[in-house]
Each structure stands twice: as structure tokens, then as C-alpha cells.
Design an enzyme around this catalytic site. Structure first.
Site, mmCIF file in Angstrom:
data_model
loop_
_atom_site.group_PDB
_atom_site.id
_atom_site.type_symbol
_atom_site.label_atom_id
_atom_site.label_comp_id
_atom_site.label_asym_id
_atom_site.label_seq_id
_atom_site.Cartn_x
_atom_site.Cartn_y
_atom_site.Cartn_z
ATOM 1 N N GLU A 173 -9.430 -9.196 3.352
ATOM 2 C CA GLU A 173 -9.450 -7.686 2.943
ATOM 3 C C GLU A 173 -11.071 -7.756 2.614
ATOM 4 O OE1 GLU A 173 -6.522 -5.556 1.219
ATOM 5 O OE2 GLU A 173 -7.632 -3.821 0.756
ATOM 6 N N SER A 192 0.771 -1.222 -0.022
ATOM 7 C CA SER A 192 0.132 -0.155 -0.036
ATOM 8 C C SER A 192 0.971 1.115 -0.048
ATOM 9 C CB SER A 192 -0.893 0.169 1.185
ATOM 10 O OG SER A 192 -0.129 -0.171 2.333
#
Ligand code: KIV
Length: 270
Positions: free
Chosen positions: A188, A52
Site C-alpha cells: 500500500e 477499511s
């Protein structure tokens, strides 16, 4: 009070014990030594050096351009700052598409990037790779549900596993990863009912992000929970900086909210 103290290093065994005892695992991302030190001081159990960073540090549109050398750089920075939390480093896109690549690149993440666990995305197709990494003494964290490295195949950043068939496949993927030796699992953007079923079906600790309250632990991207990510905050995140006067206080509030089960609340779940 949890059975481990703020002085003792968090290991895979610590997390397994926390799962067994029902102690929630707090996890955040970090990419540099100062934030890693701060997270460590606040009692964060696991730090994910996530790809990320491609989006929140480098400002790119996805995680796909992140390189192995960049993960090594940020992993090593975090390792200098965090002494207690377990460090999980992401294997970037296409660095683990064969067993040979996975072994070579995971070894670099551990040797040069300070990784204690490597994380890779995918289910059944990852089983052989997880098995071979584990056999060489490299602990692996699986990642199911929304797979950011497959965003173009998935057609966007969407909740995964809503349909019965997809939910069943994800449960089987989790079992397959555990059987192959995975030490941890990230889920997720998964409906809360499915992540509860997966968490109960496996003995490895399950850390959720947008996956409901019943996972063994929670993770957020640091910039999201500090409310500094440009644009709209994801539904599954909360601005922990709101009402606090320091980043340290915001991170401590997050740790407390994960531990006492007040985060995630129903409005953060799917
Ligand atoms: O890349 C990342 O930061 C991650 C976490 C959000 C789990 O995969």
C-alpha cells in the site's frame, strides 16, 4: 484470455498461476452480500473484507476501533454473496499481537467469518506469527508499505519506502514473509519502482494499492472507485463510475482496466 474461467473458484493456486502467466489479478474490497455478489459476477478475482470498513461503512476516523466480531459479521455477509472470488479477511488491530491470539482469532475468522485467507499488517515482527498460522493450515496475506493500523506511529497516511534504507527493509520484509509461508502480499502506497522490485523478488502474488502498475494485481476500496467516499478521492484511486450507468458496469470497467494494464495510470502512482 486468462487460463481460469468465470465459473471456476479462485484459489491460491489460481493466483500463483496468474502471476506466472502474467495475468493481472483484480481485487476490490466488499463488506456485504449484495456488493460481493456483484463483484463476483463482474469477474473480480479476490475480495478483501478490509478493516477499511471502519472508515467507509462505520464512518470512523481510522481502522483501529474495528473489532473481531465486526470482521466476522462482514466476512460472513460477503461469504453468502460471493461464490467464486477468493475471500481475504483482515485481522483487526491488536488481534494478532501474540501467536496465541493470532491462532485463536484467525480460526474464528475462518470458522465464523468465511475467511479463506487472513490478512495482517507488518513485516519482520510478523514472521513468527505468519509461520505458525501457515503451519496450522491458515493461509496468510501480508501487508507492507502504509500500514493503516500503525497510522499513529507512522504519523499519518503517507507513502512508505521512499528512502533507500526503508526500501531495502521493505524488500527484506517481503522476503521474510514469503519464507515464513505467506500466500499473498498487499503493498500500500509504495513508490512504483520499489513495488516492481518486490514483485519480481518474490513468487507469492503481490496486490498493489497506490503501488504502481507492475504488481501482480490491483486492489481499491469499493467506495473509492465508485466515487462515493466522502471527501477527497485518494490520488491512487480512479472514479470508475464516471461515464457508467450502473455499479455493475463500473466494476466491470475496473476489472477490464486492471486486466489490460490501463489502471493504474502514471497519475495514480508514486
Ligand atoms: O482494509 C482494507 O480495505 C485493505 C485494502 C485496501 C487492501 O487493507
Amino acid at each position: 484470455m486468462s487460463s481460469h474461467t468465470l465459473d471456476s473458484k479462485v484459489t491460491r493456486a489460481t493466483l500463483e498461476r496468474m502471476k506466472r502467466d502474467g495475468d493481472k489479478i483484480s481485487c476490490l474490497t466488499a463488506y456485504d452480500a449484495s456488493c460481493a455478489h456483484l463483484l463476483d459476477q463482474a469477474g473480480v478475482d479476490v475480495i478483501i473484507i478490509g478493516d477499511s470498513l471502519g472508515m467507509v461503512v462505520q464512518g470512523k476516523e481510522s481502522t483501529l476501533p474495528v473489532t473481531l466480531d465486526e470482521m466476522i459479521y462482514h466476512g460472513a455477509c460477503v461469504a453468502r454473496g460471493a461464490k467464486r472470488a477468493l475471500r481475504v479477511v483482515d485481522m483487526p488491530f491488536m488481534t494478532y499481537s501474540t501467536v496465541r491470539d493470532a491462532l485463536t482469532n484467525a480460526a474464528r475468522l475462518m470458522r465464523e467469518g468465511g475467511a479463506q485467507v487472513v490478512k495482517l499488517e507488518g513485516g519482520a515482527r510478523m514472521v513468527e506469527i505468519v509461520h505458525d498460522l501457515t503451519a496450522q493450515g491458515i493461509p496468510v496475506c501480508g501487508h507492507l508499505g502504509l500500514l493503516p493500523q500503525s497510522v499513529h506511529q507512522l504519523g499519518g497516511y503517507r507513502v512508505q519506502g521512499r528512502e533507500q534504507e526503508a526500501a531495502h527493509a521493505m524488500l527484506e520484509d517481503a522476503r521474510g514473509l514469503e519464507a515464513a509461508g505467506a500466500a499473498l502480499l498487499v503493498l500500500e502506497c509504495v513508490p512504483a519502482t520499489l513495488s516492481r522490485a518486490i514483485t519480481q523478488a518474490v513468487t507469492m502474488p503481490v496486490i498493489g494499492i497506490g503501488a504502481g502498475p507492475d504488481c501482480d494485481g490491483q486492489v481499491l476500496v469499493l467506495q473509492d472507485m465508485l466515487g462515493i467516499t466522502p471527501g477527497k478521492r485518494p490520488k491512487f484511486s480512479r472514479d470508475f463510475m464516471s461515464g457508467q450507468t450502473s455499479i455493475q458496469a463500473a466494476v466491470s470497467a475496473y476489472v477490464q482496466a486492471v486486466k489490460d494494464g490501463s489502471f493504474p495510470a502514471p497519475e495514480h502512482c508514486f
